[in-house]
Design a protein around this motif. Structure first.
Motif, PDB file in Angstrom:
ATOM      1  N   GLY A  28       3.074   9.714   3.482  1.00  0.00           N
ATOM      2  CA  GLY A  28       3.069   8.264   3.649  1.00  0.00           C
ATOM      3  C   GLY A  28       1.894   7.624   2.945  1.00  0.00           C
ATOM      4  O   GLY A  28       2.031   6.560   2.320  1.00  0.00           O
ATOM      5  N   PHE A  29       0.736   8.266   3.023  1.00  0.00           N
ATOM      6  CA  PHE A  29      -0.448   7.737   2.341  1.00  0.00           C
ATOM      7  C   PHE A  29      -0.243   7.726   0.828  1.00  0.00           C
ATOM      8  O   PHE A  29      -0.596   6.757   0.144  1.00  0.00           O
ATOM      9  CB  PHE A  29      -1.677   8.564   2.699  1.00  0.00           C
ATOM     10  CG  PHE A  29      -2.879   8.252   1.850  1.00  0.00           C
ATOM     11  CD1 PHE A  29      -3.620   7.102   2.072  1.00  0.00           C
ATOM     12  CD2 PHE A  29      -3.261   9.105   0.817  1.00  0.00           C
ATOM     13  CE1 PHE A  29      -4.732   6.807   1.277  1.00  0.00           C
ATOM     14  CE2 PHE A  29      -4.360   8.810   0.023  1.00  0.00           C
ATOM     15  CZ  PHE A  29      -5.094   7.654   0.253  1.00  0.00           C
ATOM     16  N   VAL A  31       2.608   7.618  -0.852  1.00  0.00           N
ATOM     17  CA  VAL A  31       3.585   6.596  -1.217  1.00  0.00           C
ATOM     18  C   VAL A  31       2.934   5.217  -1.184  1.00  0.00           C
ATOM     19  O   VAL A  31       3.136   4.387  -2.084  1.00  0.00           O
ATOM     20  CB  VAL A  31       4.804   6.646  -0.274  1.00  0.00           C
ATOM     21  CG1 VAL A  31       5.735   5.459  -0.542  1.00  0.00           C
ATOM     22  CG2 VAL A  31       5.561   7.958  -0.451  1.00  0.00           C
ATOM     23  N   TRP A  32       2.136   4.963  -0.157  1.00  0.00           N
ATOM     24  CA  TRP A  32       1.429   3.678  -0.079  1.00  0.00           C
ATOM     25  C   TRP A  32       0.447   3.531  -1.246  1.00  0.00           C
ATOM     26  O   TRP A  32       0.347   2.458  -1.844  1.00  0.00           O
ATOM     27  CB  TRP A  32       0.666   3.586   1.247  1.00  0.00           C
ATOM     28  CG  TRP A  32      -0.307   2.440   1.288  1.00  0.00           C
ATOM     29  CD1 TRP A  32      -0.025   1.133   1.539  1.00  0.00           C
ATOM     30  CD2 TRP A  32      -1.722   2.509   1.046  1.00  0.00           C
ATOM     31  NE1 TRP A  32      -1.181   0.373   1.477  1.00  0.00           N
ATOM     32  CE2 TRP A  32      -2.237   1.191   1.169  1.00  0.00           C
ATOM     33  CE3 TRP A  32      -2.600   3.546   0.744  1.00  0.00           C
ATOM     34  CZ2 TRP A  32      -3.585   0.893   1.007  1.00  0.00           C
ATOM     35  CZ3 TRP A  32      -3.936   3.258   0.568  1.00  0.00           C
ATOM     36  CH2 TRP A  32      -4.418   1.946   0.704  1.00  0.00           C
ATOM     37  N   TYR A  33      -0.242   4.596  -1.584  1.00  0.00           N
ATOM     38  CA  TYR A  33      -1.218   4.558  -2.674  1.00  0.00           C
ATOM     39  C   TYR A  33      -0.527   4.258  -4.001  1.00  0.00           C
ATOM     40  O   TYR A  33      -1.075   3.560  -4.859  1.00  0.00           O
ATOM     41  CB  TYR A  33      -1.959   5.892  -2.740  1.00  0.00           C
ATOM     42  CG  TYR A  33      -3.186   5.874  -3.605  1.00  0.00           C
ATOM     43  CD1 TYR A  33      -4.234   4.999  -3.346  1.00  0.00           C
ATOM     44  CD2 TYR A  33      -3.304   6.750  -4.685  1.00  0.00           C
ATOM     45  CE1 TYR A  33      -5.371   4.984  -4.140  1.00  0.00           C
ATOM     46  CE2 TYR A  33      -4.443   6.746  -5.483  1.00  0.00           C
ATOM     47  CZ  TYR A  33      -5.466   5.860  -5.201  1.00  0.00           C
ATOM     48  OH  TYR A  33      -6.588   5.842  -5.992  1.00  0.00           O
ATOM     49  N   SER A  35       2.069   2.371  -4.356  1.00  0.00           N
ATOM     50  CA  SER A  35       2.347   0.935  -4.376  1.00  0.00           C
ATOM     51  C   SER A  35       1.076   0.131  -4.667  1.00  0.00           C
ATOM     52  O   SER A  35       1.128  -0.911  -5.329  1.00  0.00           O
ATOM     53  CB  SER A  35       2.952   0.490  -3.041  1.00  0.00           C
ATOM     54  OG  SER A  35       2.013   0.608  -1.986  1.00  0.00           O
ATOM     55  N   VAL A  36      -0.060   0.604  -4.206  1.00  0.00           N
ATOM     56  CA  VAL A  36      -1.326  -0.089  -4.450  1.00  0.00           C
ATOM     57  C   VAL A  36      -1.700  -0.032  -5.926  1.00  0.00           C
ATOM     58  O   VAL A  36      -2.237  -1.007  -6.490  1.00  0.00           O
ATOM     59  CB  VAL A  36      -2.453   0.527  -3.598  1.00  0.00           C
ATOM     60  CG1 VAL A  36      -3.806  -0.038  -4.005  1.00  0.00           C
ATOM     61  CG2 VAL A  36      -2.196   0.260  -2.121  1.00  0.00           C
ATOM     62  N   PHE A 142       9.672   6.204   3.610  1.00  0.00           N
ATOM     63  CA  PHE A 142       8.420   5.664   3.069  1.00  0.00           C
ATOM     64  C   PHE A 142       8.658   5.018   1.711  1.00  0.00           C
ATOM     65  O   PHE A 142       8.127   3.929   1.421  1.00  0.00           O
ATOM     66  CB  PHE A 142       7.370   6.771   2.941  1.00  0.00           C
ATOM     67  CG  PHE A 142       6.715   7.156   4.235  1.00  0.00           C
ATOM     68  CD1 PHE A 142       6.362   6.189   5.167  1.00  0.00           C
ATOM     69  CD2 PHE A 142       6.423   8.478   4.521  1.00  0.00           C
ATOM     70  CE1 PHE A 142       5.743   6.539   6.360  1.00  0.00           C
ATOM     71  CE2 PHE A 142       5.809   8.839   5.713  1.00  0.00           C
ATOM     72  CZ  PHE A 142       5.467   7.858   6.630  1.00  0.00           C
ATOM     73  N   ILE A 146       8.417   0.673   0.560  1.00  0.00           N
ATOM     74  CA  ILE A 146       7.587  -0.024  -0.445  1.00  0.00           C
ATOM     75  C   ILE A 146       8.450  -0.668  -1.527  1.00  0.00           C
ATOM     76  O   ILE A 146       7.938  -1.129  -2.549  1.00  0.00           O
ATOM     77  CB  ILE A 146       6.567   0.929  -1.087  1.00  0.00           C
ATOM     78  CG1 ILE A 146       7.273   2.024  -1.887  1.00  0.00           C
ATOM     79  CG2 ILE A 146       5.632   1.511  -0.049  1.00  0.00           C
ATOM     80  CD1 ILE A 146       6.336   2.851  -2.754  1.00  0.00           C
TER      81      ILE A 146
END
Length: 261
Positions: A28-29, A31-33, A35-36, A142, A146
């Motif tokens: 999850g981290f 995948v979020w990273y 997007s960032v 996840f 995003i």
């Protein structure tokens, strides 16, 4: 029948849940990273890296979520992290019981050593299946969260084809586990072997003079990044891993049958 397998499997449920949760949180981290960092030109960042390093981390296309997951999650967690984990767990399975003298009690029951070994190994399917069966849908959710998309078939294949690879890593652990009396020695030897094989394929195997040596490593036969990006894989590689696993299991049984416990 299969009392040992059921008992050992129940003991691994809690560990499987923790393992799955940890892998899912890391995924999850990542995948979020991704997007960032949207809009960053990854190719420029990594184009100067040596080919051996790109090969080691499975870096092919970091501009897509599939390529990013392949490099940051599957090549790091599935190939190295889970490979070492199952080698470690496999290494302590039999040697731990021998060291604690629990094996004397198990062998006093009307069960052959060969069957006992198979049932012990079968219990490892709990964490192995949990991290793949549950991890896949979690990663997909996840990615969707995003606003990205990923081919479900490719994601399923990446998880499914990782199982023969993880079986080989666990088989290496079992081979050491039946060969020595101390769990710590078997665990360290198994982890060290899998790690060296990982380095052999990703670093040493990249040199033309030593190209042949990469075929000794199980990582040569499971490459998650191409599977995720375009669904490309060769079933013969999976067959080779399954044959290697069966060979390791037969070797473990032969060593266990001849041991004086």
């Amino acid at each position: 029948m299969f009392e040992t397998a059921r008992y050992e499997a129940r003991r691994k449920v809690r560990g499987a849940a923790i393992l799955t949760a940890g892998v899912s949180a890391y995924s999850g981290f990542i995948v979020w990273y991704f997007s960032v960092l949207e809009g960053v030109d990854y190719e420029d960042i990594f184009e100067e890296l040596p080919p051996a390093m790109l090969e080691a981390f499975g870096i092919e296309s970091l501009s897509t979520v599939e390529g990013f997951l392949g490099a940051q999650v599957f090549n790091f967690v599935w190939l190295l992290g889970l490979g070492l984990y199952f080698a470690y767990v496999g290494g302590g399975t039999i040697a731990g019981d021998v060291e604690s003298e629990r094996m004397d009690l198990l062998l006093s029951f009307p069960v052959t050593r060969s069957r006992l070994l198979v049932e012990k190994f079968a219990a490892l399917s709990v964490p192995m299946l949990a991290v793949n069966v549950l991890g896949g849908p979690i990663i997909y959710l996840f990615v969707v969260a995003i606003g990205e998309t990923i081919a479900v078939g490719n994601l399923v294949a990446a998880h499914l084809l990782s199982i023969p690879y993880l079986l080989v890593c666990a088989g290496i652990g079992f081979a050491f586990s039946v060969a020595v009396d101390r769990a710590a020695i078997a665990e360290r030897a198994a982890v060290g072997t899998v790690f060296v094989l990982y380095l052999v394929e990703s670093v040493v195997g990249g040199a033309d003079a030593y190209d042949w040596i990469q075929y000794l490593s199980p990582t040569q036969y499971y490459e998650p990044t191409p599977i995720l990006i375009d669904g490309s894989y060769d079933l013969i590689d999976t067959v080779i891993l399954l044959v290697a696993f069966v060979g390791l299991l037969i070797l473990s049984q032969a060593l266990f049958e001849r041991r004086d416990i």
